[in-house]
Structures are given as C-alpha cells and as structure tokens.
Write a protein that holds these residues in place. Structure first.
Motif, PDB file in Angstrom:
ATOM      1  N   TYR A   1       3.625 -39.925 -34.823  1.00 62.79           N
ATOM      2  CA  TYR A   1       4.387 -40.250 -36.030  1.00 62.79           C
ATOM      3  C   TYR A   1       3.755 -39.628 -37.291  1.00 62.79           C
ATOM      4  CZ  TYR A   1       7.809 -43.516 -34.069  1.00 62.79           C
ATOM      5  OH  TYR A   1       8.887 -44.050 -33.385  1.00 62.79           O
TER       6      TYR A   1
ATOM      7  N   VAL B   1       5.520 -37.071 -40.057  1.00 65.54           N
ATOM      8  CA  VAL B   1       5.526 -37.214 -41.519  1.00 65.54           C
ATOM      9  C   VAL B   1       5.068 -35.907 -42.168  1.00 65.54           C
ATOM     10  CG1 VAL B   1       4.448 -38.405 -43.482  1.00 65.54           C
ATOM     11  CG2 VAL B   1       5.168 -39.706 -41.465  1.00 65.54           C
TER      12      VAL B   1
ATOM     13  N   TRP C   1      19.981 -35.875 -38.533  1.00 63.65           N
ATOM     14  CA  TRP C   1      19.744 -36.763 -37.369  1.00 63.65           C
ATOM     15  C   TRP C   1      20.932 -36.621 -36.430  1.00 63.65           C
ATOM     16  CZ3 TRP C   1      15.798 -40.136 -35.982  1.00 63.65           C
ATOM     17  CH2 TRP C   1      16.075 -41.022 -34.937  1.00 63.65           C
TER      18      TRP C   1
ATOM     19  N   MET D   1      17.319 -47.820 -30.370  1.00 67.15           N
ATOM     20  CA  MET D   1      15.901 -47.607 -30.679  1.00 67.15           C
ATOM     21  C   MET D   1      15.736 -46.826 -31.985  1.00 67.15           C
ATOM     22  SD  MET D   1      14.591 -49.271 -28.334  1.00 67.15           S
ATOM     23  CE  MET D   1      12.842 -48.937 -28.350  1.00 67.15           C
ATOM     24  N   ASN D   2      16.849 -46.396 -32.562  1.00 66.74           N
ATOM     25  CA  ASN D   2      16.756 -45.604 -33.791  1.00 66.74           C
ATOM     26  C   ASN D   2      16.170 -46.414 -34.940  1.00 66.74           C
ATOM     27  OD1 ASN D   2      17.975 -43.681 -32.250  1.00 66.74           O
ATOM     28  ND2 ASN D   2      19.968 -43.793 -33.256  1.00 66.74           N
TER      29      ASN D   2
ATOM     30  N   ASP E   1      14.022 -48.859 -34.615  1.00 61.58           N
ATOM     31  CA  ASP E   1      12.573 -48.942 -34.369  1.00 61.58           C
ATOM     32  C   ASP E   1      11.893 -47.677 -34.879  1.00 61.58           C
ATOM     33  OD1 ASP E   1      14.135 -50.319 -32.082  1.00 61.58           O
ATOM     34  OD2 ASP E   1      12.175 -51.283 -32.035  1.00 61.58           O
ATOM     35  N   PHE E   2      12.534 -46.524 -34.592  1.00 60.85           N
ATOM     36  CA  PHE E   2      11.976 -45.248 -35.046  1.00 60.85           C
ATOM     37  C   PHE E   2      11.831 -45.237 -36.566  1.00 60.85           C
ATOM     38  CE2 PHE E   2      11.049 -40.797 -35.000  1.00 60.85           C
ATOM     39  CZ  PHE E   2      11.580 -40.329 -36.194  1.00 60.85           C
TER      40      PHE E   2
ATOM     41  N   LYS F   1       8.892 -47.333 -37.717  1.00 60.86           N
ATOM     42  CA  LYS F   1       7.591 -46.705 -37.410  1.00 60.86           C
ATOM     43  C   LYS F   1       7.354 -45.482 -38.273  1.00 60.86           C
ATOM     44  CE  LYS F   1       7.529 -48.435 -32.680  1.00 60.86           C
ATOM     45  NZ  LYS F   1       7.821 -48.116 -31.259  1.00 60.86           N
ATOM     46  N   LEU F   2       8.400 -44.715 -38.536  1.00 58.97           N
ATOM     47  CA  LEU F   2       8.252 -43.537 -39.402  1.00 58.97           C
ATOM     48  C   LEU F   2       7.892 -43.970 -40.817  1.00 58.97           C
ATOM     49  CD1 LEU F   2       8.522 -40.422 -39.576  1.00 58.97           C
ATOM     50  CD2 LEU F   2      10.865 -40.818 -40.388  1.00 58.97           C
TER      51      LEU F   2
ATOM     52  N   ILE G   1      19.959 -41.850 -40.800  1.00 59.03           N
ATOM     53  CA  ILE G   1      20.134 -42.093 -39.367  1.00 59.03           C
ATOM     54  C   ILE G   1      21.436 -42.849 -39.161  1.00 59.03           C
ATOM     55  CG2 ILE G   1      19.123 -43.214 -37.332  1.00 59.03           C
ATOM     56  CD1 ILE G   1      16.386 -42.876 -38.641  1.00 59.03           C
TER      57      ILE G   1
END
Lengths: 98, 119
Positions: free
Chosen positions: A81, A85, A97, B16-17, B19-20, B23-24, B116
């Motif tokens: 991750y 970034v 996306w 799960m997007n 969650d991503f 975390k990002l 997203i």
C-alpha cells in the motif's frame, strides 16, 4: 497525461483499457484484478499484460488469495500500500478505477 | 506532502473496494499526506455505528474510527445515507454529513483524486 488505472476485477476490463490513451500508463492490479498477474488460460497469460504499460500488483491481495510472488508474471511488479501511495503521488497524476 | 481525495460508492462488506479505500487512506496518512474520504451510494452503510465484527468478515467501523482519529476528513452523502434509513443518531461520531458539493470542493483542492465506483 500520466494515468494510473486500478483494475479491481478479472472480467470485463481489457476492452475499456483499449480506449484509454495516456502518455504514460500504469496498471495497478488490486482485489480480484490480481488474478491478471498470475492466471494462465490454455498456457497463456492475461491479454491485459500485452498492453504497453507498467504493471503493479498489490501484495496483500495476492496473499489473501493464496498467490505467491513466484507465481506472478515477470512483467508485473509486486507492491504494497505504501508503494501505491508513492506511485499515486510521484509517478502518475490522474487515477481511474475499473 | 500532498492531498488525496478518495470517493467511494462500493458497499460495506459486499465489496472489497471499500476495504481497499480505507487501507489506501491509512497508507497515505503514514506517508504524511492529507486524506479526504467521500462516501456515496452503498458506501454510506459504512457510517452506521455498532457494526458487529464477525470472524472472517471485513469490518468498517474500527478502521474508519482510526482514520477519523488520525485526522482524515470523512463525509457521507446525506441524501444517500438517509435514503438507506441511517439517521444521524445512528452514525459514527466525527463523520460529516453534506451533499456532493463537499466532494467537488475537496477534489478542486486535491493533488490526486481516486473515485471508486459502485458494484
């Protein structure tokens, strides 16, 4: 334009990518998109990897799917991750996306 | 350091997007960047408090609260949230409620934007 495209799915993304034009293109495989980096069909790897782009795959999403780094196609760089970034801020300017 | 705005439409646990995105956001904070998080559509389910964290299930409440404590601005689309029966009294404290113009303003002042979409 320096464009990073997050591919989060295995199904219908390749044709969308055909229409994206960028001076520099990065494809970041996350979620189920990580299967593009390892799956082989009839011995052939994902057609996505034939695009003229830099490829990255999220290590955490590989691990949760039981895919080891050794199974990843050599054209794809394994990142975490923090690396993502850095890619976002240093290597690319626009993000998409799929 | 820069400003990253993330807009999410994906649903809690169903995808799960989300969650991503959480975390990002955390990874960007750790690198010293500022992060804004906009929640729309099914992602607004994230702001409901008292989520039970079941084993082997992803969970949103704990990571969201951690991001709020670390200074992430989190805003939920008021219309989308109310439409899903979540009242302000049900919501996690510290989450802002506003309309799309909040997101547009954040986009305008951001260095990077990641949107997203929903399922």
């Amino acid at each position: 334009m320096r464009l990073a495209v997050f591919v989060s799915d295995l199904r219908s993304t390749v044709d969308t990518l055909e229409r994206l034009k960028a001076e520099k293109l990065g494809i970041v495989l996350v979620g189920n998109g990580v299967y593009h980096a390892s799956l082989k069909e009839n011995g052939k790897s994902s057609p996505l990897l034939d695009k003229p782009a830099s490829f990255y795959v999220l290590s955490e999403d590989l691990e949760t799917r039981g895919i080891s780094a050794s199974e990843v196609d050599s054209r794809v760089k394994v990142v975490n991750y923090g690396d993502v970034v850095d890619l976002i801020f240093n290597e690319y300017e626009k993000l998409a996306w799929l | 350091m820069g400003v990253l705005s993330i807009g999410v439409f994906s649903s809690l646990i169903g995808s799960m997007n989300l969650d991503f995105a959480l975390k990002l956001a955390d990874a960007a904070l750790q690198k010293g960047h500022k992060v804004n998080l906009w929640l729309s559509g099914n992602a607004t389910s994230l702001v409901k408090k008292d989520q039970k964290h079941l084993k082997d299930y992803s969970t949103g409440e704990k990571p969201l609260k951690a991001l709020l404590e670390k200074g992430v601005e989190v805003c939920t689309c008021e219309a989308c949230t109310l439409a899903r029966g979540i009242q302000k009294t049900d919501a996690i404290e510290g989450v802002q409620w506003n309309a799309m113009h909040w997101y547009l303003a954040k986009i305008h002042e951001s260095d990077r934007v990641l949107h997203i979409g929903g399922e």
